[in-house]
Design an enzyme around this catalytic site. Structure first.
Site, PDB file in Angstrom:
ATOM      1  N   LYS A  43       0.580  -1.222  -0.048  1.00  8.60           N
ATOM      2  CA  LYS A  43       0.008  -0.120  -0.082  1.00  8.60           C
ATOM      3  C   LYS A  43       0.897   1.383   0.208  1.00  8.60           C
ATOM      4  O   LYS A  43       0.206   2.335  -0.001  1.00  8.60           O
ATOM      5  CB  LYS A  43      -1.078   0.168   1.293  1.00  8.60           C
ATOM      6  CG  LYS A  43      -2.198  -0.694   1.117  1.00  8.60           C
ATOM      7  CD  LYS A  43      -3.154  -0.425   2.206  1.00  8.60           C
ATOM      8  CE  LYS A  43      -4.663  -0.732   1.791  1.00  8.60           C
ATOM      9  NZ  LYS A  43      -5.382  -0.575   2.859  1.00  8.60           N
ATOM     10  N   SER A 131      -9.291   3.948   7.129  1.00  4.73           N
ATOM     11  CA  SER A 131      -7.764   4.514   7.754  1.00  4.73           C
ATOM     12  C   SER A 131      -7.276   5.474   6.994  1.00  4.73           C
ATOM     13  O   SER A 131      -6.867   6.614   7.296  1.00  4.73           O
ATOM     14  CB  SER A 131      -6.806   3.356   7.860  1.00  4.73           C
ATOM     15  OG  SER A 131      -7.156   2.217   8.672  1.00  4.73           O
TER      16      SER A 131
HETATM   17  N1  LIG Z   1     -14.844   0.939   8.772  1.00  2.00           N
HETATM   18  C1  LIG Z   1     -15.109  -0.337   8.470  1.00  2.00           C
HETATM   19  N2  LIG Z   1     -15.789  -1.014   8.925  1.00  2.00           N
HETATM   20  C2  LIG Z   1     -15.843  -2.446   8.745  1.00  2.00           C
HETATM   21  N3  LIG Z   1     -14.599  -3.031   8.091  1.00  2.00           N
HETATM   22  C3  LIG Z   1     -13.867  -2.413   7.896  1.00  2.00           C
HETATM   23  C4  LIG Z   1     -13.746  -0.806   8.221  1.00  2.00           C
HETATM   24  N4  LIG Z   1     -12.567  -0.238   7.533  1.00  2.00           N
HETATM   25  C5  LIG Z   1     -11.795  -1.566   7.233  1.00  2.00           C
HETATM   26  N5  LIG Z   1     -12.615  -2.463   7.319  1.00  2.00           N
HETATM   27  C6  LIG Z   1     -12.181  -3.849   6.857  1.00  2.00           C
HETATM   28  O1  LIG Z   1     -11.095  -4.476   7.759  1.00  2.00           O
HETATM   29  C7  LIG Z   1     -10.335  -4.961   6.819  1.00  2.00           C
HETATM   30  C8  LIG Z   1      -8.837  -4.533   6.900  1.00  2.00           C
HETATM   31  O2  LIG Z   1      -8.791  -3.295   6.359  1.00  2.00           O
HETATM   32  P1  LIG Z   1      -7.530  -2.623   6.107  1.00  2.00           P
HETATM   33  O3  LIG Z   1      -6.770  -2.302   7.450  1.00  2.00           O
HETATM   34  O4  LIG Z   1      -7.867  -1.372   5.095  1.00  2.00           O
HETATM   35  O5  LIG Z   1      -6.523  -3.681   5.448  1.00  2.00           O
HETATM   36  P2  LIG Z   1      -6.122  -4.173   3.967  1.00  2.00           P
HETATM   37  O6  LIG Z   1      -5.095  -3.365   3.469  1.00  2.00           O
HETATM   38  O7  LIG Z   1      -6.566  -5.359   4.008  1.00  2.00           O
HETATM   39  O8  LIG Z   1      -7.880  -3.397   3.236  1.00  2.00           O
HETATM   40  C9  LIG Z   1     -10.901  -5.187   5.469  1.00  2.00           C
HETATM   41  O9  LIG Z   1     -11.640  -6.281   5.296  1.00  2.00           O
HETATM   42  C10 LIG Z   1     -11.587  -3.783   5.441  1.00  2.00           C
HETATM   43  O10 LIG Z   1     -12.715  -3.846   4.387  1.00  2.00           O
HETATM   44 MG   LIG Z   2      -8.568  -1.352   3.199  1.00  2.00          MG
END
Ligand SMILES: Nc1ncnc2c1ncn2[C@@H]1O[C@H](COP(=O)(O)OP(=O)(O)O)[C@@H](O)[C@H]1O
Ligand SMILES: [Mg+2]
Length: 166
Positions: A43, A131
């Site tokens: 990322k 995030s």
């Molecule tokens: N606000 C949220 N509500 C529900 N699920 C979330 C939220 N933000 C992120 N996720 C989920 O949490 C998981 C990890 O997200 P993230 O930290 O962005 O890592 P990645 O790089 O694997 O997307 C993913 O499945 C994402 O869809």
């Molecule tokens: Mg994500």
């Protein structure tokens, strides 16, 4: 005895209340939930180091007795097998998440047909929280205290008050 262990993998840069909402939901239906920070993320440059992200998650999951946090590298299916986990937990916020998550789930199934991906939806009030957006809004002076755990707010502030910051 039959117990179900699941991995909740992600970047968590940083942990948000959306992630936490999903952790709470997951912890209710599996016996053991392992939040796993991917170390070899594609990322780009993260805001927080992996140990910083791990510390923030550790603090936030203190109230759950069946949730832990760790880090991993490489293929998720390999890590899940090592851990003896039967399932992967992922979140779906909106249709826009679906396509990518669907591809990942299918690829993981191809790599390990025994591993199931479990999708859960957060509370409506967190469906727009990411995030990436948290970092962007915070950088521009917006208030994110309702959207991330207290320690994350603290750490975001600490990141900003470095000398020579534009
Ligand atoms: N606000 C949220 N509500 C529900 N699920 C979330 C939220 N933000 C992120 N996720 C989920 O949490 C998981 C990890 O997200 P993230 O930290 O962005 O890592 P990645 O790089 O694997 O997307 C993913 O499945 C994402 O869809
Ligand atoms: Mg994500």
């Amino acid at each position: 005895m039959h117990t179900v262990k699941a991995i909740y993998p992600g970047t968590f840069d940083p942990l948000t209340n959306g992630h936490l909402d999903l952790i709470a939901r997951g912890a209710k239906i599996v016996d053991e939930l392992v939040v796993a920070i991917l170390r070899n993320s594609e990322k780009g440059t993260p805001l927080f180091t992996v140990p910083e992200r791990e510390e923030m998650i550790r603090e936030a999951i203190q109230g759950f007795d069946n949730v832990s946090v760790t880090t991993f590298n490489g293929l998720l299916v390999d890590f899940a097998r090592q851990q003896g986990a039967k399932a992967v937990l992922r979140g779906i916020r909106a249709i826009s998440d679906y396509e990518y998550e669907f591809q990942m789930a299918m690829m993981n199934r191809k790599l390990d047909p025994e591993l199931e991906t479990l999708f859960m939806m957060p509370a409506e009030k967190y469906t727009y929280v990411s995030s990436r957006l948290i970092k962007g809004v915070f950088r521009l002076g917006g208030d994110v205290t309702a959207l991330v755990p207290p320690l994350v707010v603290e750490r975001l502030k600490a990141k900003t008050v470095t000398p020579n910051n534009e």
